[in-house]
Design an enzyme around this catalytic site. Sequence first.
Site, short mmCIF file in Angstrom:
data_model
loop_
_atom_site.label_atom_id
_atom_site.label_comp_id
_atom_site.label_asym_id
_atom_site.label_seq_id
_atom_site.Cartn_x
_atom_site.Cartn_y
_atom_site.Cartn_z
CG ASP A 102 -1.80 1.21 1.31
OD1 ASP A 102 -2.31 1.64 0.26
OD2 ASP A 102 -1.98 1.74 2.43
CG ASP A 155 -0.91 2.86 6.50
OD1 ASP A 155 -1.23 3.53 5.51
OD2 ASP A 155 -0.89 3.32 7.66
CD GLU A 180 -4.80 1.29 -2.99
OE1 GLU A 180 -5.87 1.89 -3.12
OE2 GLU A 180 -4.28 1.06 -1.88
#
Length: 161
Positions: free
Chosen positions: A7, A140, A67
């Site tokens: 992430d 996260d 991502e």
Amino acid sequence: MIVLAIDPGYERLGLAVIEKNKGKEILLYSDCFTTSAKENFEKRLFIIGQKVRRVIKEWKPQAVAIEKLYLATNQKTVMRVSETRGVLLYEAASAHISVTEFTPLQIKIAITSYGRAGKAQITEMVKKLIVFPNKKTTDDEFDAVAVGLTFFAHHRDLSTH
């Protein structure tokens, strides 16, 4: 197969190493890696690159899942996260590891089957899909695990054809 899921962020970077073995996903490692706002941005990028390089060296993933960046209102943040993603993609390429990118929508659908799922819904589903060690886990880290689980959901789809 082992995947490093990310992430991306420059203040907080969610990392997860997930192994799929005999049809079951196992969380091997997760971390919310932070950099200090007191450091200049170039130094923060360097530190992030070093951290990801160490994780790759230790866990030897066969793939990286990350991502994709989506549009946000703060252009400065978008640019900085884009630059961070560049460092992450560079580290994966340097280690000769393929990268798969997923949009937030793809992740939401893979994890919750609902494209408008909120963070709380994603976190709850991630907790149901994979066992976490008994440690305080940040948003996260949950987001990184969701990216990794999305990779395996996508991989499962490819293997059925």
